[in-house]
Design a protein around this motif. Structure first.
Motif, short mmCIF file in Angstrom:
data_model
loop_
_atom_site.label_atom_id
_atom_site.label_comp_id
_atom_site.label_asym_id
_atom_site.label_seq_id
_atom_site.Cartn_x
_atom_site.Cartn_y
_atom_site.Cartn_z
N SER A 20 3.14 10.84 -12.12
CA SER A 20 2.48 12.91 -11.50
C SER A 20 3.46 13.08 -11.95
O SER A 20 3.44 13.41 -12.91
CB SER A 20 1.88 13.20 -10.41
OG SER A 20 1.35 12.76 -9.70
N LYS A 25 -4.72 0.54 -4.61
CA LYS A 25 -5.25 1.15 -3.42
C LYS A 25 -5.75 -0.25 -2.00
O LYS A 25 -6.10 -0.34 -1.71
CB LYS A 25 -4.64 2.20 -3.48
CG LYS A 25 -3.18 1.87 -3.47
CD LYS A 25 -3.19 3.98 -3.56
CE LYS A 25 -3.39 4.89 -2.52
NZ LYS A 25 -3.25 6.62 -2.40
N GLU A 26 -7.06 0.33 -3.39
CA GLU A 26 -8.59 -0.26 -2.84
C GLU A 26 -8.16 -2.19 -2.52
O GLU A 26 -9.14 -2.12 -2.15
CB GLU A 26 -9.35 0.30 -4.21
CG GLU A 26 -9.61 1.47 -4.33
CD GLU A 26 -10.58 1.80 -5.49
OE1 GLU A 26 -11.20 0.95 -6.10
OE2 GLU A 26 -11.21 3.37 -5.68
N GLU A 28 1.65 4.23 -3.13
CA GLU A 28 0.85 6.05 -2.95
C GLU A 28 3.23 6.44 -3.74
O GLU A 28 2.80 7.64 -4.39
CB GLU A 28 1.38 5.30 -1.48
CG GLU A 28 -0.14 5.71 -1.05
CD GLU A 28 0.02 5.42 0.65
OE1 GLU A 28 1.21 6.69 1.24
OE2 GLU A 28 -0.99 5.13 1.00
N ASP A 45 2.23 5.74 -7.35
CA ASP A 45 1.39 7.89 -7.39
C ASP A 45 2.00 9.04 -8.21
O ASP A 45 1.99 9.80 -8.73
CB ASP A 45 0.23 8.11 -6.48
CG ASP A 45 -0.98 8.27 -7.47
OD1 ASP A 45 -0.69 8.54 -8.37
OD2 ASP A 45 -1.62 8.22 -6.44
N LYS A 72 -1.63 5.98 -13.50
CA LYS A 72 -2.35 6.37 -11.88
C LYS A 72 -4.13 5.33 -11.49
O LYS A 72 -3.92 4.86 -10.40
CB LYS A 72 -2.45 7.72 -12.04
CG LYS A 72 -1.52 8.19 -12.28
CD LYS A 72 -2.31 10.44 -12.70
CE LYS A 72 -2.40 10.41 -11.46
NZ LYS A 72 -3.00 12.16 -11.36
N ASN A 73 -4.12 5.26 -13.16
CA ASN A 73 -5.60 4.38 -12.64
C ASN A 73 -5.26 2.85 -12.00
O ASN A 73 -6.11 2.62 -11.40
CB ASN A 73 -6.00 3.96 -13.86
CG ASN A 73 -6.67 5.67 -14.73
OD1 ASN A 73 -7.12 6.04 -14.12
ND2 ASN A 73 -7.16 4.97 -16.12
N ASP A 74 -4.36 1.73 -11.94
CA ASP A 74 -4.20 0.86 -11.77
C ASP A 74 -3.64 1.23 -10.45
O ASP A 74 -3.88 0.10 -9.48
CB ASP A 74 -2.32 0.20 -12.66
CG ASP A 74 -3.48 -0.01 -14.18
OD1 ASP A 74 -4.43 -0.26 -14.55
OD2 ASP A 74 -2.59 -0.64 -14.98
N ILE A 75 -2.68 2.10 -10.32
CA ILE A 75 -2.72 1.92 -8.53
C ILE A 75 -3.87 2.78 -7.73
O ILE A 75 -3.92 2.12 -6.55
CB ILE A 75 -1.26 3.57 -8.76
CG1 ILE A 75 -0.12 3.19 -9.26
CG2 ILE A 75 -1.05 4.08 -7.17
CD1 ILE A 75 0.42 2.02 -8.86
N LYS A 76 -4.70 3.37 -8.54
CA LYS A 76 -6.04 3.62 -7.40
C LYS A 76 -6.63 2.47 -7.70
O LYS A 76 -6.82 2.21 -6.20
CB LYS A 76 -6.65 4.65 -8.23
CG LYS A 76 -8.28 4.54 -7.82
CD LYS A 76 -9.00 5.62 -8.32
CE LYS A 76 -10.08 6.04 -7.60
NZ LYS A 76 -11.38 7.01 -8.68
N GLU A 77 -6.74 0.97 -8.37
CA GLU A 77 -7.14 0.00 -8.09
C GLU A 77 -6.36 -1.36 -7.10
O GLU A 77 -7.57 -1.03 -6.44
CB GLU A 77 -7.60 -0.56 -9.50
CG GLU A 77 -8.04 -2.55 -9.74
CD GLU A 77 -8.14 -2.76 -11.06
OE1 GLU A 77 -8.69 -4.07 -10.60
OE2 GLU A 77 -8.00 -1.90 -11.82
N ASN A 125 0.89 -0.60 -0.12
CA ASN A 125 -0.19 0.09 -0.11
C ASN A 125 0.70 1.94 -0.05
O ASN A 125 0.51 2.03 -0.51
CB ASN A 125 -0.75 -0.25 1.14
CG ASN A 125 -2.06 1.09 1.45
OD1 ASN A 125 -2.28 1.40 -0.07
ND2 ASN A 125 -2.65 1.26 1.50
#
Length: 683
Positions: A504, A563-564, A497, A500, A556-561, A493
């Motif tokens: 950016s 983390k969830e 971050e 991510d 970024k989309n893969d990192i968001k998924e 996790n």
């Protein structure tokens, strides 16, 4: 077989046996030699034809690739410069590119209507060769020609990348067969137009026309529809389709079904092997016709030589067999002559041995047999006289033995009666003891089953403890592994971050790179001809920047998924920890139950050991009683049987003595006849 047996001559029989063997052997050797030679020749022919095909294929593909580079260069410049260049600039560029490849007849840049400027509906500068001159024209920028509706333009527009080739066509004005490649111009604004480049096929046609295999072998080139593009017969070029020729229809079907291969063809009564392959860029078929009779003429000469050698071997073999059989027959005839004396009973004629081969060994063996027969006859004659004297003595002795045997038989009968009664009493006792032993054996069998069951229970107890021990260890390992997985998820996790944040930063770098690429393109346009190459590089850098931006957004989309998923995994692992704790408690309770079962099993084993000891003692006593009874019964039966056998033996002895007496009389008659026969032999 009957015909063979009727032949009396050994020479004829040897010829009939060995000549077919020689014929088959020489024929087989010749056939294997011809087959190997043909296989080797076929391999050489295929390699030769394959090299010729590959050389033509590579030269054609090289020509087409070099020609495509002309269209690609025009498209690349337009994508980089677009409408910032004037039509005159594109004219100069086309004139330079057409001169780069000697077989390029012309090239043009054709844009979508009003794409270059609102005032110009058509934009189609075209440069072409006219002899040694390079000419420029805008004659095709007319409504009558309307190039956006032409086949070559629509074909280029229909594809998204690479290039497309038209079918070959014959230009009656120049007398040249040519082909056109169309390359679409695709930029960020979508489809812009088509770049064309016309290619002169004369060089390829000449290259294929020069191919020759043997006296009549040749090559030809077909388009995708089967039309002759190149052929040694110029009357067929761009006029005749292979499917229209009756003798070539079979080949046409073969080459349409496979990208490469070989097929037999008969053309004007002459056999060919047609080798073919497909050009990757255009789908055309390149075919080489190899004449079979010319390429395999060496095999025919070898077959003729093999036949001559086989005939010579047969002739020489016949001569050698005749000479050897004549020598062999002479020795055998002498041996047969001596055998006739032996058949008449004359043992005084030995064979004269002159050689040391098989016939000589046979003569020596015959002489030895003759010698042994003489010795045997002499010994038989002496033994016959002795036999006559012994037969008389045997007759007198057999009469006295017969009288004594009768008296012994009466005494043995009385002994046999008493032994029989004793055997009956002993047999009854043995049956009673046997029944008692049977009951004890059944008790012992049940006790063994009980012991087996106890041992099985003991084994299951030990295995249960081992399994329980492993279960406790696995439970503890599972608990530790669960904790490690929980910590790993928390670390993942934190890593997500960090990724991510890095994504950016990559997005910012991509935006800046895109801006730099745009500035570079502007500066290259200002530099004119000097910055033409740099503009292409700037365009590639801009594409890479756009791809980096796209990849950054995907990350970024893969990192968001991720983390969830990590948060969900933490919750699941907490539930797993509670379940493992309950499992540990259940395992310890099971361990206590197993210990109680083990104590009860030990008590059962003590009782079984006592029962086993008692059973062993009873079994030992039983075996001793049975053994004594059986011995007594056996002795009684042996006595009764012995007396009966003795009585029977005496009776047989008496019968035998009578037979000996009768045989003695017959033996005396035989000895007399034997004397008469021996007197006939000459020794």
């Amino acid at each position: 077989m009957g015909f063979y047996n009727k032949r009396k001559s050994i020479r004829t029989k040897m010829l009939l046996v060995f000549l077919p063997i020689l014929l088959v052997a020489t024929g087989a050797i010749a056939a294997v030699s011809v087959t190997d030679a043909k296989s080797a020749l076929e391999k050489q022919i295929e390699e030769r034809v394959g090299k010729e095909l590959t050389a033509i294929y590579e030269s054609i593909e090289h020509e087409f690739t070099a020609h495509e580079k002309v269209a690609e260069a025009v498209a690349s410049v337009y994508r980089a410069k677009g409408n910032t260049l004037e039509k005159s600039d594109y004219k100069v560029m086309l004139e330079e590119l057409v001169t780069m490849n000697q077989n390029t007849l012309g090239s043009g840049l054709w844009l979508e209507p009003n794409k270059f400027s609102p005032e110009d509906y058509y934009f189609g500068p075209y440069v072409y060769r006219d002899g040694d001159s390079i000419l420029y024209t805008e004659d095709y920028e007319t409504e009558e020609y309307d190039y956006p509706s032409t086949d070559w333009y629509l074909a280029g527009k229909a594809i998204k990348e690479d290039s497309v080739w038209t079918s070959p066509y014959f230009d009656e004005t120049t007398g040249i067969t040519m082909i056109t490649t169309s390359l679409p111009i695709i930029s960020s604004g979508g489809f812009q137009g088509v770049v064309t480049a016309d290619y002169d096929l004369s060089t390829i046609q000449g290259r294929i026309g020069e191919v020759q295999l043997g006296e009549t072998g040749y090559a030809f080139l077909l388009d995708q529809e089967g039309l002759y593009i190149a052929h040694e017969d110029e009357e067929k070029v761009m006029k005749v389709n292979i499917t229209e020729e009756e003798e070539m229809k079979g080949l046409a079907v073969k080459i349409s079904e496979a990208p490469y291969g070989k097929a037999p063809v008969t053309l004007n009564g002459k056999d060919f092997d047609a080798y073919y392959l497909t050009l990757a860029s255009t789908g055309w078929k390149l075919v080489v016709m190899a004449p079979i009779d010319e390429l395999y003429s060496a095999v025919d000469a070898m077959v003729l030589k093999g036949a001559i050698v086989a005939f010579a071997v047969l002739l020489l073999g016949s001569l050698l067999i005749s000479l050897y059989s004549a020598s062999l027959t002479k020795g055998i005839k002498g041996f047969v002559h001596n055998l006739s004396f032996l058949a008449e009973g004359d043992f005084t004629k030995p064979v004269e041995v002159k050689t040391k081969d098989e016939l000589g060994q046979m003569g020596e063996s015959y002489n030895q047999v003759l010698k042994d027969l003489r010795t045997m006859v002499e010994q038989v004659s002496g033994n016959a006289e002795e036999m006559a004297e012994l037969t008389e003595l045997l007759a007198r002795t057999s009469g006295e033995a017969s009288h004594v045997s009768d008296e012994v038989a009466k005494t043995i009968e009385e002994i046999a009666k008493g032994a029989s009664d004793q055997a009956l009493d002993t047999e009854v006792t043995a049956e009673k003891v046997y029944d008692m032993g049977k009951l004890m054996e059944e008790d012992e069998k049940e006790l063994r089953n009980l012991n087996t069951a106890a041992m099985a229970i003991e084994k299951e107890k030990v295995e249960g403890f081992e399994t329980l021990k492993k279960l406790v260890e696995k439970t503890e390992e599972s608990s530790r592994a669960t904790e490690e997985i929980h910590q790993s998820i928390l670390k993942n996790n934190l890593s997500a971050e960090k990724i991510d944040k890095a994504s950016s930063m990559i997005q910012n770098i991509s935006d800046q790179t895109n801006l730099l690429a745009l500035n570079a393109a502007i500066e290259a346009a200002r530099a004119g001809e000097a910055g033409r190459g740099f503009s292409v590089v700037a365009e590639e850098i801009r594409k890479l920047a756009e791809q980096s931006g796209t990849f950054s957004s995907d990350i970024k989309n893969d990192i968001k998924e991720l983390k969830e998923n990590s948060i969900t995994a933490v919750k699941v692992m907490e539930k797993v920890v509670e379940i493992i704790s309950d499992q540990e408690s259940s395992v310890h309770t099971t361990e206590e139950k197993f210990e109680s079962i083990a104590s009860s099993i030990d008590d059962i084993r003590k009782v079984l050991r006592l029962l086993n000891g008692s059973s062993l003692k009873m079994n030992e006593n039983k075996e001793k009683i049975i053994e004594l009874t059986q011995n007594l019964s056996a002795i009684s039966e042996e006595n009764a049987a012995g007396t009966e056998e003795a009585s029977a033996a005496i009776e047989e002895q008496a019968a035998t003595i009578n037979e000996i007496a009768a045989s003695g009389e017959k033996l005396q008659l035989i000895s007399n006849r034997l004397k008469e026969l021996i007197e006939k032999f000459k020794i």
